[in-house]
Design an enzyme around this catalytic site. Structure first.
Site, PDB file in Angstrom:
ATOM      1  N   ASP A   1      74.566 -48.944   0.727  1.00  0.00           N
ATOM      2  CA  ASP A   1      73.989 -50.207   0.299  1.00  0.00           C
ATOM      3  C   ASP A   1      73.783 -50.126  -1.222  1.00  0.00           C
ATOM      4  OD1 ASP A   1      72.918 -52.722   0.157  1.00  0.00           O
ATOM      5  OD2 ASP A   1      71.401 -52.411   1.717  1.00  0.00           O
TER       6      ASP A   1
HETATM    7  C1  BGC Z   1      71.779 -55.760   0.641  1.00  0.00           C
HETATM    8  C2  BGC Z   1      73.103 -55.739   1.383  1.00  0.00           C
HETATM    9  C3  BGC Z   1      74.144 -56.470   0.573  1.00  0.00           C
HETATM   10  C4  BGC Z   1      74.249 -55.817  -0.791  1.00  0.00           C
HETATM   11  C5  BGC Z   1      75.300 -56.433  -1.704  1.00  0.00           C
HETATM   12  C6  BGC Z   1      71.903 -55.319  -0.785  1.00  0.00           C
HETATM   13  O1  BGC Z   1      70.760 -55.639  -1.483  1.00  0.00           O
HETATM   14  O2  BGC Z   1      70.844 -54.959   1.322  1.00  0.00           O
HETATM   15  O3  BGC Z   1      72.953 -56.336   2.635  1.00  0.00           O
HETATM   16  O4  BGC Z   1      75.374 -56.492   1.234  1.00  0.00           O
HETATM   17  O5  BGC Z   1      72.988 -55.910  -1.432  1.00  0.00           O
HETATM   18  O6  BGC Z   1      74.897 -57.638  -2.182  1.00  0.00           O
END
Ligand code: BGC
Length: 748
Positions: free
Chosen positions: A284
């Site tokens: 993530d």
């Molecule tokens: C989130 C993810 C997301 C990623 C990219 C993160 O803050 O937890 O779910 O895909 O950002 O935007």
């Protein structure tokens, strides 16, 4: 065309075909990995063999795709601007870049982007799609948003949120699929399969136990292995089995003290060994904390490292760690191999994405169908719904229902086609602003009742709203709970909405409440109102879908994928863990409920919820009968009939629950009943259908951590057929023989 021209055209066609085949053959000679006749494994092996060390390192490190003022947000020019991520390709080998986009309800643009937002179709929230209990709709919705991703130039969609709803205040519950592993895994799996039908990769996320937003970067979710495997991990396992997602996104939080993205237990042992997962693990955004531990413990790709992590762990430091032997060369090869294997297996290499126009009209129909089946009729006194068209004066109140429907906040928010219907609300920065899709419930109601006077009050003045209600034949009051990534929500409606509803209902008992919430909320006014619809965040065509259900143009056929508590003290944690802990200070969440998530907890504790898991009324009535259960070779098969005994066509969602005969937690059982299957049935008046379901033996088993097996204890089990987890229509016993299944058991 004369004969000579015809012959010329045919010759050109033949030559053309020959030369295309020639190019393909030549390509296969120079690039043997391009041969579509080889398996994805073989092609991935050949690709990795052909790569230089730097090319392998290119694949394991990604950039944020959204330029912002700080220099660390400066994506390479080839990134799709405003997107979540970009991993460069290797042109020499014919390997395209990985263009990554959020997320689960459609193509989402990063809000702080300097680039114009992409207006795209939004599905209803994830929990709404789960509430349809209709995997076909989830698949169609996935196929639709995947096609928009593809036609927007993306080949990786960061969808597939399947974290279980353990904590009803979790601000991201709206992105997930509720509290049951089978329902969540099946619905999210269907969506992922739909997305990937576009020759693009989808993730499943956030692996694992990212079950609240408060302290998500620091908290440790603590749970024993057996409990983990029977709950949240089972949801991931089911989703992966259904859909084979190309990638798994590891979560922000720690699990039993170790960060998810460097968690050997989660990544190497459970995912890659026990489940034999062949795809790659991406972090993530901001989820990486080390180079050597992360690489050796199973992370394959660092996402947006320079923008969100403390260091670019998988760039220079990984190269150095491999050179120094701290990370084996074979591990780097495996990381690169897993990534290219997923790209080959899911068609990213053979079907390059191109940017194309999108048919928003056609896609709106897909999201509307999803929203219509997602809406749950929680209460309906004196058949207030469906609304009669005889009303002369209708009051519509609150929640900007004059112009649109609410969306959840954060990285998953899709910029509405036609723009945000209500600007200037919510946080200026992430996860704001609050977005409303321009689909007006008010207009949709007015269109169905052209003779009526439909008046709107914005609800900010309860006395004015009550006055309007008193002077109306019926009232539809909209209430909302804005939930968003990075925040947790309150179960109490904000902005005095409880008082508003109470005032309106006191003025006119013919009050229908329509909720637009991310998940469960408390309803202190429930006894006073005539009817309640849970519409969740209903997406691009939400206003239309709500009106269709209000007027009975379609049956109310959603069912709750999560328990609605009657009060906070029914929760495993009445007080939200970490709420008093200073920002960025680590804390522990010892899962008091273990594997008894959601309704299982309520059953164990004997709590009576406000609305149970699986609940949802229909505009018609169903009779249930003929329940039988048989065990053959350890497999339980359940049969029953459902009949529509009302006067309207409708959709039933009969649910099968299984559990031990003695519901005391004896024999290692963590809860009296588990959902073991269901079927969504469309039935005309008088029609009936026989349903036969096979129970996955893991739902009868307990996981034994010592032997790493699923153990079905011999003995009597209770099979229940219900209209919800609490509204059981019939029960039969079934005697099951002992059975032991390996940890690799995948339902096949
Ligand atoms: C989130 C993810 C997301 C990623 C990219 C993160 O803050 O937890 O779910 O895909 O950002 O935007």
């Amino acid at each position: 065309m004369n004969k000579t021209n015809l012959r010329g055209a045919m010759l050109a066609l033949m030559l053309g075909t020959a030369s295309v085949a020639g190019i393909a053959n030549a390509q296969v000679t120079t690039r043997p990995w391009a041969d579509p006749k080889l398996s994805a494994d073989q092609r991935a092996d050949l690709l990795v063999k052909a790569m230089t060390q730097d090319e392998k390192l290119t694949l394991v490190y990604g950039y944020f795709g959204s330029p912002q003022t700080q220099p660390k947000f400066h994506p390479p020019a080839e990134a799709r601007m405003g997107s979540a991520g970009y991993v460069p390709g290797i042109a020499r080998l014919g390997l395209p870049p990985q263009w990554e986009t959020d997320a689960g309800v459609g193509v989402a643009t990063q809000r702080d982007s300097t680039d114009p937002y992409r207006e795209r179709t939004s599905l209803p929230s994830g929990i709404a799609t789960a509430a349809t209990w209709n995997p076909d709709l989830a698949h169609k919705g996935g196929a639709m948003i995947g096609s928009e991703a593809r036609d927007s130039g993306f080949n990786v969609m960061l969808a597939g949120g399947v974290n279980l709803l353990r904590e009803p205040r979790n601000g991201r519950n709206f992105e997930y699929a509720g509290e049951d592993p089978l329902l969540a895994g099946t619905m999210v799996g269907a969506q992922i399969a739909g997305i990937q039908s576009n020759h693009i990769i989808s993730t499943v996320k956030h692996y694992a136990f990212n079950n609240q937003e408060t302290g998500r970067m620091v908290l440790s979710a603590n749970i024993a292995d057996d409990q983990a495997r029977m709950s949240d991990l089972l949801a991931f396992e089911f989703a992966i089995e259904h859909a084979d997602p190309g990638s798994v996104m590891c979560a922000y939080n720690r699990i039993n003290g170790v960060y998810a993205c460097e968690n050997d237990y989660l990544l190497n042992q459970v995912l890659k060994t026990d489940w034999a997962y062949k795809g790659y693990v991406m972090s993530d955004w901001g989820g990486v904390h080390s180079t050597v531990d992360a690489a050796n413990h199973g992370l394959d790709q660092e996402s947006a490292g320079e923008s969100f992590d403390k260091q670019k762990f998988f760039e220079g430091p990984l190269k150095a760690a491999v050179a120094a032997g701290q990370v084996p060369q074979a591990r780097l090869d495996d990381m690169a191999r897993r990534i290219v294997r997923a790209m080959v297996a899911h068609g990213v290499v053979d079907h390059p994405v191109t940017i194309k126009p999108i048919d928003f009209t056609a896609n709106a129909k897909v999201t509307q169908a999803d929203a219509e089946e997602a809406i749950v009729l929680l209460k309906n006194d004196k058949a207030l719904l469906p609304l009669a068209k005889t009303a002369k004066k209708i009051a519509v109140i609150g929640s900007h229902a004059d112009v649109g429907v609410m969306a959840g906040g954060g990285s998953s928010t899709v910029t509405p086609v036609g723009g945000n219907a209500v600007s200037g609300l919510g946080p200026k920065g992430f996860p704001g602003p609050i977005v409303y899709h321009p689909s007006s419930p008010l207009k949709a109601i007015q269109a169905r009742n052209p003779g009526a006077q439909v008046r709107y009050a914005d609800g900010t003045d309860p006395a004015a709203a009550a006055k309007l209600a008193a002077d109306s034949d019926l009232v539809v009051v909209f209430a909302h709970q804005w939930a968003a990534e990075a925040l947790d929500a309150s179960l109490t409606l904000t902005d005095g909405q409880d008082a508003l509803i109470a005032a309106v209902a006191a003025a006119n008992p013919k009050t229908v409440v329509v909720l637009e919430t991310g998940g469960p909320v408390l309803m202190p006014w429930l006894d006073k109102v005539g009817a309640v619809l849970e519409a969740w965040y209903p997406g691009t065509r939400g206003g239309e879908a709500i009106a269709r259900v209000l007027y009975g143009e379609v049956d109310a056929s959603g069912r709750l994928p999560a328990t609605f508590p009657a009060s906070l003290d029914q929760l495993p944690y009445p007080k939200l863990p970490g709420q008093d802990v200073a920002k960025d200070t680590r804390f522990e969440v010892d899962y008091a409920e273990g594997a008894a998530v959601g309704y299982k907890w309520y059953d164990l504790k004997g709590h009576t919820p406000l609305f149970p898991f699986g609940h949802g009324l229909s505009y018609t009535s169903f009779a249930y009968g003929g329940l039988t259960a048989q065990a053959r070779n350890g497999t339980v098969t359940v049969s029953f009939q459902v009949k529509n005994i009302g006067a309207r066509a409708g959709k039933a969602v009969p649910q099968v629950y299984v559990g031990p005969q003695i519901a005391t937690g004896a024999g290692g059982w963590e809860a009296p009943r588990r959902l073991a299957g269901w079927k969504k049935l469309a039935l005309a008046p008088g029609a009936s259908q026989t349903v036969t379901l096979t129970v996955d033996p893991r739902l009868l088993a307990t996981f034994d951590s010592k032997t790493k097996t699923w153990i079905v204890a011999p003995g009597d089990y209770q099979v229940s057929l219900g209209a919800s987890s609490r509204d059981l229509k019939a029960q039969v016993p079934v005697t099951v023989a002992a059975r032991t299944l390996p940890v690799s058991y995948d339902g096949k």
